[in-house]
Design an enzyme around this catalytic site. Structure first.
Site, mmCIF file in Angstrom:
data_model
loop_
_atom_site.group_PDB
_atom_site.id
_atom_site.type_symbol
_atom_site.label_atom_id
_atom_site.label_comp_id
_atom_site.label_asym_id
_atom_site.label_seq_id
_atom_site.Cartn_x
_atom_site.Cartn_y
_atom_site.Cartn_z
ATOM 1 C CD GLN A 176 44.010 36.291 41.261
ATOM 2 O OE1 GLN A 176 43.132 36.018 41.246
ATOM 3 N NE2 GLN A 176 44.330 37.997 41.277
ATOM 4 C CB VAL A 190 43.813 49.496 52.638
ATOM 5 C CG1 VAL A 190 42.623 50.293 54.019
ATOM 6 C CG2 VAL A 190 43.858 49.917 51.710
ATOM 7 C CB CYS A 197 37.063 32.839 36.383
ATOM 8 S SG CYS A 197 36.537 31.958 34.893
ATOM 9 C CE LYS A 215 31.455 39.009 42.867
ATOM 10 N NZ LYS A 215 31.446 40.984 42.405
ATOM 11 C CB THR A 216 35.710 37.253 33.962
ATOM 12 O OG1 THR A 216 34.839 38.635 33.536
ATOM 13 C CG2 THR A 216 34.837 36.128 34.599
ATOM 14 C CB CYS A 223 33.065 32.789 31.316
ATOM 15 S SG CYS A 223 33.765 31.429 32.582
#
Length: 555
Positions: free
Chosen positions: A189, A224, A307, A452-453, A487
């Protein structure tokens, strides 16, 4: 498409796209039922896209979404009602076809013999033993009976899941590990920003899940539905039960496309795009190339998002292309962010501001996108004023790059593992769950305050691997994650501001300042992003090679 027949009147399939509708109509289908909720996957079209394409082909279409593994008796009845109502034959779809098959099976209870339901499902490739248990046990799944048991179970086959599995196997090659994930494709991603800038081809960011799973890991190709941590069990799609001794939860997060009114209906058309979806990143590049004058808006929702620099990356790379083609002066670029600052770590802001001024970008802080009217080319923002009051601001656009609100997956948010905000409640250093000692989490769904990377996940995976083995008595000491995140802010083609920091925004450069000064645009940092990081991801991070990622140990 992989269409499987259940009866003469009903077939099921995994996820379909709008582009498939012509072939579906030509195959003789007259109706389509969507059983997959919007926003489950980054490569998933929203229902409104499917609906529009279906209507263009003269197909009836209905939306009956169900959370994975949580198909209810009521939904089974509703599915039966739709089958009675719709022109036939009907094609029903979800992520894998399992939910659609489950709804059909429940709708047939009492009408078709159970052996025939199971046989038809099995021939179509779906194991419904768990659904049979539900039917004969009054809708209750007996947790005590497990369909599978493994030493370590990992939820999610994304970057975090595969990295931690590989890190575990690098330390204990014979460890019994299962990864639960229904996806056929694994995506790199971080490359989608480069796709949206015309640097990468989208296909280079995708590989089959089977090709990237570590050798020896069991792949449970399912989703799940729920956690039973007191019984060391997870419930899967189709009501199957998997038990574990240790559990690692890293399912990623959910992109809430419906969190912005009108967005889902206009994605991929009317100048509305997003690099946060695999199939839309090429559309971003198409729009950038086609726009020669007009208004371009780039949005950023409230944190947390994956990100946090990605909204700006899309903006800078688009502006750079417009400058290179000589049309920048004719394009009004506006950055509308729900946040109060350009970037959360102040040391990187001066370099970014130089580009903001150079590109003539208008900065609009405290503005949250609330609706998009694609056909009218208008976007509405909620503006938070200094005195706390709010007002609505409408902006016209020729192109708008939207970043959707983001949250933990539904099955996580409603589980015993979640904190008050819905994220998996873990200790920020050890990444161990605060309540259940044999459960760990990493990646985007965790409650930790790091960026969150993928770079954060690369540092988290060895920490989880070591601490999990220490809990088993197979390693000594305690590994600590310091909150590292990276980042690479692509400010122009060939230049990157390489932001690296830990908890609290403390700078954490990987290279000496004379080689790469992360607070300044760097050509070498661009080389890393374009040439080094993709193979580092595929050949190191996903293979358990922890170059520059060894965990810090406590005494």
């Amino acid at each position: 498409m992989d269409i499987k027949s259940l009866t003469g009147e009903l077939s099921v399939s995994p996820q379909i796209a709008g582009a498939d509708m012509q072939a579906i109509a030509e195959a003789g289908f007259r109706s389509v039922i969507c059983n997959r909720p919007d926003g489950e996957g980054s490569d998933q079209p929203v229902f409104s896209e499917i609906e529009l394409a279906a209507h263009e082909q003269g197909l009836q279409v209905r939306y009956l979404p169900a959370e994975s593994g949580k198909v209810t008796d009521e939904q089974g009845a509703a599915f039966g009602a739709l089958m009675a109502e719709l022109p036939k034959p009907v094609l029903a779809f979800c992520r894998t076809g399992m939910r659609s098959t489950t709804m059909w099976a429940l709708s047939q209870a009492g009408q078709m013999p159970l052996p025939e339901i199971i046989e038809r499902s099995f021939k179509a490739g779906f194991d419904l033993k768990g659904v049979v248990r539900r039917i004969v046990n009054g809708g209750k799944t007996p947790i005590e009976v497990a369909d599978a048991t493994h030493e370590v179970v990992i939820i999610g086959g994304g970057a975090a899941g595969i990295a931690v599995a590989s890190s575990l196997l690098a330390r204990r090659p014979n460890l019994d590990i299962a990864i639960i994930d229904p996806a056929d494709i694994h995506y790199y991603q971080p490359g989608w920003t480069m796709v949206g800038a015309g640097v990468f081809d989208a296909a280079t960011t995708a590989r089959t899940m089977a090709s990237v799973l570590p050798h020896g890991v069991h792949w449970i190709k399912s989703a799940v539905a729920a956690f039973e941590p007191e019984r060391d069990a997870v419930i899967l799609d189709g009501c199957r039960v998997v038990k574990y001794k240790q559990l690692v939860v890293c399912p990623g997060l959910k992109l809430d496309w419906h969190g912005i009114d009108g967005l889902a209906e206009t994605l991929g058309r009317n100048g509305v795009t997003s690099n946060y979806r695999y199939d839309l990143a090429p559309y971003t590049w198409q729009l950038v190339q086609q726009l020669h004058r007009g208004k371009a808006i780039f949005t950023q929702p409230p944190m947390p998002i994956k990100c946090a620099g990605a909204p700006q990356k899309a903006m800078y790379m688009s502006a750079d292309q417009w400058r290179r083609t000589g049309v920048l002066s004719a394009i009004d670029i506006q950055f509308c962010s729900a946040g109060a600052v350009l970037f959360g770590v102040s040391e990187y802001v001066p370099a970014l501001m130089e580009y903001v001024k150079s590109y003539g970008i208008g900065l609009n802080f405290g503005q949250t996108l609330v609706s998009v009217d694609g056909p009218s080319r208008k976007a509405c923002f909620s503006q938070t004023n200094a005195d706390g009051t709010k007002q609505l601001i409408t902006r016209e656009f020729d192109m708008i790059h939207v970043v959707p609100p983001q949250k933990a997956p539904d099955f996580v948010r409603v589980s015993p593992l979640a904190d008050a905000a819905g994220w998996i409640d873990v200790e920020p250093g050890t990444l161990c769950h605060k309540t259940f000692a044999n459960i760990f989490a990493l990646g985007d769904a965790g409650s930790t305050s790091n960026a969150k990377t993928a770079a954060a996940t690369r540092k988290q995976a060895p920490v989880v691997a070591h601490n999990l083995l220490a809990m088993r008595g197979e390693a000594k000491g305690e590994a600590i994650y310091d909150g590292y995140g990276s980042c690479p802010l692509t400010v122009e083609r060939g230049k990157i501001v390489l932001a690296e920091f830990t908890y609290g925004g403390k700078l954490a450069p990987s290279f000496p300042k004379w080689l790469i000064d992360g607070t300044r645009p760097s050509s070498l940092a661009w080389y890393l992003k374009e040439r080094v990081l993709p193979p580092l991801y595929w050949q190191a991070m996903l293979k358990g090679r922890e170059w520059l990622a060894q965990p810090e140990m406590t005494a």
